[in-house]
Write a protein that holds these residues in place. Sequence first.
Motif, PDB file in Angstrom:
ATOM      1  N   LEU A 282       0.834  -1.203   0.000  1.00 18.95           N
ATOM      2  CA  LEU A 282       0.000   0.000   0.000  1.00 18.95           C
ATOM      3  C   LEU A 282       0.870   1.255   0.000  1.00 18.95           C
ATOM      4  N   ALA A 283       1.911   1.248   0.799  1.00 23.50           N
ATOM      5  CA  ALA A 283       2.804   2.407   0.858  1.00 23.50           C
ATOM      6  C   ALA A 283       3.432   2.685  -0.504  1.00 23.50           C
ATOM      7  N   ARG A 284       3.811   1.619  -1.204  1.00 17.60           N
ATOM      8  CA  ARG A 284       4.384   1.794  -2.547  1.00 17.60           C
ATOM      9  C   ARG A 284       3.356   2.411  -3.495  1.00 17.60           C
ATOM     10  N   PHE A 285       2.110   1.938  -3.395  1.00 20.39           N
ATOM     11  CA  PHE A 285       1.060   2.471  -4.276  1.00 20.39           C
ATOM     12  C   PHE A 285       0.807   3.950  -3.978  1.00 20.39           C
ATOM     13  N   CYS A 286       0.947   4.321  -2.715  1.00 21.06           N
ATOM     14  CA  CYS A 286       0.713   5.707  -2.305  1.00 21.06           C
ATOM     15  C   CYS A 286       1.718   6.685  -2.911  1.00 21.06           C
ATOM     16  N   LYS A 287       2.849   6.164  -3.406  1.00 23.81           N
ATOM     17  CA  LYS A 287       3.885   7.043  -3.959  1.00 23.81           C
ATOM     18  C   LYS A 287       3.500   7.612  -5.320  1.00 23.81           C
ATOM     19  N   HIS A 288       2.446   7.068  -5.934  1.00 25.87           N
ATOM     20  CA  HIS A 288       2.069   7.512  -7.282  1.00 25.87           C
ATOM     21  C   HIS A 288       1.549   8.944  -7.299  1.00 25.87           C
ATOM     22  N   VAL A 289       0.746   9.321  -6.295  1.00 21.29           N
ATOM     23  CA  VAL A 289       0.157  10.661  -6.255  1.00 21.29           C
ATOM     24  C   VAL A 289       0.104  11.148  -4.805  1.00 21.29           C
ATOM     25  N   PRO A 290       0.093  12.452  -4.594  1.00 20.00           N
ATOM     26  CA  PRO A 290      -0.130  12.961  -3.234  1.00 20.00           C
ATOM     27  C   PRO A 290      -1.465  12.421  -2.695  1.00 20.00           C
ATOM     28  N   CYS A 291      -1.430  11.894  -1.485  1.00 18.91           N
ATOM     29  CA  CYS A 291      -2.610  11.186  -1.000  1.00 18.91           C
ATOM     30  C   CYS A 291      -2.621  11.089   0.513  1.00 18.91           C
ATOM     31  N   LYS A 292      -3.724  10.586   1.020  1.00 21.11           N
ATOM     32  CA  LYS A 292      -3.820  10.144   2.411  1.00 21.11           C
ATOM     33  C   LYS A 292      -4.552   8.822   2.409  1.00 21.11           C
ATOM     34  N   VAL A 293      -4.464   8.096   3.508  1.00 23.47           N
ATOM     35  CA  VAL A 293      -5.116   6.793   3.630  1.00 23.47           C
ATOM     36  C   VAL A 293      -6.121   6.839   4.780  1.00 23.47           C
ATOM     37  N   ASN A 294      -7.329   6.395   4.487  1.00 24.27           N
ATOM     38  CA  ASN A 294      -8.323   6.173   5.532  1.00 24.27           C
ATOM     39  C   ASN A 294      -8.471   4.674   5.741  1.00 24.27           C
ATOM     40  N   ILE A 295      -8.049   4.204   6.898  1.00 20.99           N
ATOM     41  CA  ILE A 295      -8.260   2.798   7.241  1.00 20.99           C
ATOM     42  C   ILE A 295      -9.659   2.682   7.833  1.00 20.99           C
TER      43      ILE A 295
END
Length: 352
Positions: A282-295
């Motif tokens: 998931l962390a790797r996927f997050c590198k594609h665009v500025p983002c945040k994660v809601n668990i």
Amino acid sequence: MVVQQRKLIDIRSLSLLDLKDKLTAMGEQGFRAKQVYEWLWSKSCTDFDQMTNLSKALRETLKDNFEIRDVKIRESQVSSDKTIKSSFTLYDGNVIEGVLIPTPDRMTACVSSQVGCSLTCKFCATGYMERKRNLQADEIYDQVVLIAKQAEEKYNQPLTNIVYMGMGEPLLNYSGMMKSVERITAPDGLNMAAKRITVSTAGIAKMIKKLGDDEVRFNLALSLHAANDEKRNQIMPINEQNSLQALADALKYYYAKTKNPVTFEYIVFHHFNDELQDAKELARFCKHVPCKVNIIEYNPIALADFVNADADKIDQFAAYLRSQDIVTNVRRSRGKDIDAACGQLAIKETVV
């Protein structure tokens, strides 16, 4: 001889210009269209007789030629945490659901975009329903109006946020969704700020790109739930035609066009996607665009046997993401006791 009843025009399906053309063709003055439009969209009026600054003759003309297919509340339930789930009856007898989610700092309306859903996500109750049809823009708008009224009447607070996270896939009802957002945000509509609106998608790559082309101002959330194609295919069949790479490319295109950060929604399932390796993917996927994660906490449904991950696993998962400088929020479910929580919306009986 049988006299056929003339079919009435759904007045809210008309643009202001279309309405003006219709009224002038009936011999009315063109400026009346703007007055009617204001009643329909700024004042959310659903009864021609209540349009008090129009002459009685014009109101009768409107009733003879047009109809307002307003959405009505069928039933509401209040959760122990004050969440309110409502079922809404549509003009054709179909039923949808929407939710008012109150928190100390906001009042959020969760609205539906389709009757049922065609995506068959394995953990979502709506995914086990047949998709009957797309909602029209005014049907989405009406949900917002009715839920906003609940916020005012029950909690004496104005509606602050709208999430398209109810029944259906908003990007498979693109025109209806976009027109509803336009009416909700327009100065001659509800005049809500676009940044107060979030549209959630299971991931339709070409439509995410279209959002970029249209340079939308609202927020985009992607229901991810796995950053591994093999796992995501198991729980979200849409991934077979919209792989993670296709979604990453679409999101990069979307961000380049809009400069809007993306939210990734991630349910941590017990013994499925709750390990450190899953967090790393998931962390790797997050590198594609500025983002945040809601668990998001998993909300059990009768048709599936998924289980929410243990609390310590969720905490470890979130801690790893934060260690990678990813803004991460752990969202606790609201309205679970009345089946109003994320993934629990479903109508047992709908009319075709």
